[in-house]
Design a protein around this motif. Structure first.
Motif, PDB file in Angstrom:
ATOM      1  N   PRO A  57       7.490  -3.873  -1.025  1.00 57.01           N
ATOM      2  CA  PRO A  57       7.287  -4.673  -2.242  1.00 57.01           C
ATOM      3  C   PRO A  57       6.576  -3.856  -3.320  1.00 57.01           C
ATOM      4  CG  PRO A  57       5.783  -5.372  -0.528  1.00 57.01           C
ATOM      5  CD  PRO A  57       6.699  -4.353   0.083  1.00 57.01           C
ATOM      6  N   ARG A  58       6.834  -4.208  -4.550  1.00 57.10           N
ATOM      7  CA  ARG A  58       6.224  -3.497  -5.675  1.00 57.10           C
ATOM      8  C   ARG A  58       4.798  -3.976  -5.893  1.00 57.10           C
ATOM      9  NH1 ARG A  58       9.715   0.623  -7.172  1.00 57.10           N
ATOM     10  NH2 ARG A  58      11.823  -0.168  -7.002  1.00 57.10           N
TER      11      ARG A  58
ATOM     12  N   ARG B   8       0.819  -1.216   0.000  1.00 58.87           N
ATOM     13  CA  ARG B   8       0.000   0.000   0.000  1.00 58.87           C
ATOM     14  C   ARG B   8       0.853   1.267   0.000  1.00 58.87           C
ATOM     15  NH1 ARG B   8      -3.645  -0.889   5.062  1.00 58.87           N
ATOM     16  NH2 ARG B   8      -1.589  -1.368   5.851  1.00 58.87           N
ATOM     17  N   TYR B   9       2.096   1.179   0.443  1.00 62.62           N
ATOM     18  CA  TYR B   9       2.973   2.348   0.527  1.00 62.62           C
ATOM     19  C   TYR B   9       3.929   2.441  -0.668  1.00 62.62           C
ATOM     20  CZ  TYR B   9       1.352   2.737   5.327  1.00 62.62           C
ATOM     21  OH  TYR B   9       0.577   2.876   6.434  1.00 62.62           O
ATOM     22  N   ASP B  10       3.727   1.615  -1.677  1.00 63.31           N
ATOM     23  CA  ASP B  10       4.633   1.592  -2.826  1.00 63.31           C
ATOM     24  C   ASP B  10       4.454   2.832  -3.688  1.00 63.31           C
ATOM     25  OD1 ASP B  10       6.382   0.777  -4.839  1.00 63.31           O
ATOM     26  OD2 ASP B  10       4.803  -0.277  -5.916  1.00 63.31           O
ATOM     27  N   SER B  11       5.495   3.641  -3.737  1.00 65.00           N
ATOM     28  CA  SER B  11       5.567   4.761  -4.679  1.00 65.00           C
ATOM     29  C   SER B  11       7.014   5.239  -4.733  1.00 65.00           C
ATOM     30  CB  SER B  11       4.642   5.913  -4.281  1.00 65.00           C
ATOM     31  OG  SER B  11       5.186   6.641  -3.217  1.00 65.00           O
ATOM     32  N   ARG B  12       7.344   5.838  -5.842  1.00 63.62           N
ATOM     33  CA  ARG B  12       8.701   6.354  -6.006  1.00 63.62           C
ATOM     34  C   ARG B  12       8.980   7.462  -4.990  1.00 63.62           C
ATOM     35  NH1 ARG B  12       9.795   7.692 -11.801  1.00 63.62           N
ATOM     36  NH2 ARG B  12      10.083   5.449 -11.891  1.00 63.62           N
TER      37      ARG B  12
ATOM     38  N   PHE C  95      15.780  -5.784  -7.520  1.00 62.98           N
ATOM     39  CA  PHE C  95      16.118  -6.546  -6.319  1.00 62.98           C
ATOM     40  C   PHE C  95      15.180  -6.183  -5.174  1.00 62.98           C
ATOM     41  CE2 PHE C  95      18.326  -6.516  -2.217  1.00 62.98           C
ATOM     42  CZ  PHE C  95      18.548  -7.875  -2.081  1.00 62.98           C
ATOM     43  N   PHE C  96      14.755  -7.218  -4.433  1.00 62.86           N
ATOM     44  CA  PHE C  96      13.908  -7.000  -3.261  1.00 62.86           C
ATOM     45  C   PHE C  96      14.406  -7.898  -2.122  1.00 62.86           C
ATOM     46  CE2 PHE C  96      10.174  -7.948  -0.642  1.00 62.86           C
ATOM     47  CZ  PHE C  96       9.877  -6.652  -0.242  1.00 62.86           C
TER      48      PHE C  96
ATOM     49  N   SER D 108       3.292  -2.041 -11.110  1.00 66.78           N
ATOM     50  CA  SER D 108       4.449  -1.155 -11.051  1.00 66.78           C
ATOM     51  C   SER D 108       5.309  -1.313 -12.301  1.00 66.78           C
ATOM     52  CB  SER D 108       5.275  -1.465  -9.803  1.00 66.78           C
ATOM     53  OG  SER D 108       6.452  -0.696  -9.795  1.00 66.78           O
ATOM     54  N   LYS D 109       5.807  -0.193 -12.799  1.00 64.78           N
ATOM     55  CA  LYS D 109       6.671  -0.216 -13.981  1.00 64.78           C
ATOM     56  C   LYS D 109       8.102  -0.582 -13.619  1.00 64.78           C
ATOM     57  CE  LYS D 109       3.818   3.117 -16.300  1.00 64.78           C
ATOM     58  NZ  LYS D 109       3.533   4.517 -16.472  1.00 64.78           N
ATOM     59  N   GLU D 110       8.423  -0.559 -12.335  1.00 66.53           N
ATOM     60  CA  GLU D 110       9.786  -0.834 -11.895  1.00 66.53           C
ATOM     61  C   GLU D 110       9.928  -2.237 -11.308  1.00 66.53           C
ATOM     62  OE1 GLU D 110      10.918   2.286  -9.254  1.00 66.53           O
ATOM     63  OE2 GLU D 110      10.233   3.826 -10.629  1.00 66.53           O
TER      64      GLU D 110
END
Length: 146
Positions: free
Chosen positions: A80-81, A60-64, A91-92, A85-87
């Motif tokens: 996590p993406r 839920r907090y995924d953003s650039r 690596f995670f 997501s385009k990215e």
């Protein structure tokens, strides 16, 4: 405003900040309709003046912008993406993300308090006060358990 409006009552999100052992030093509330992505920086800034090394959150907090904000503070974001997501494909650190289970357990401990799980309080102040009380009980119990 921490209490949203819906047909079901007052939906509220608890943005809980914990250490990796699941001890909750602080939290903040938002309305249920508020986006989690916009609350990431607030979550980093609340609580004791301690500089964390990593920030483990869910999708839920995924953003650039959130990743940049964490790195600007010297914090490694472990987010996590999302599926769209385009990215994706970068690596995670899965080993660090597994520690998030302790955070989920802390949220589960909070939800054992019926008053928190049911969101019965009419005002954000009284709801936040009871969450503070529950966090204090969790911290006291963790100190006496060891």
């Amino acid at each position: 405003m921490a209490l949203g409006r819906s047909r079901g009552g007052f939906p509220t999100k608890i943005h809980l900040k914990t250490d990796l052992d699941g001890h909750p030093p602080d939290f903040h509330l938002t309305g249920g309709e508020a986006s989690d992505t916009t609350e990431f920086e607030t979550s980093l800034d609340i609580g004791p003046d301690i500089r964390p090394r990593i920030a483990v959150t869910d999708k839920r907090y995924d953003s650039r912008a959130n990743r940049v904000a964490a790195r600007a503070r010297g914090i490694t974001p472990v987010i996590p993406r999302r599926e769209n997501s385009k990215e994706r494909g970068q690596f995670f650190p899965k080993r660090l993300y597994r520690r998030r289970a302790r955070i989920e357990r802390t949220i589960g401990k909070l939800k054992r308090f019926k008053r928190i799980a049911m969101r019965c309080d009419k005002t954000a102040t009284s709801y936040a006060a009871f969450i503070s009380f529950a966090c204090a009980l969790i911290l006291v119990k963790s100190v006496h358990a060891t």
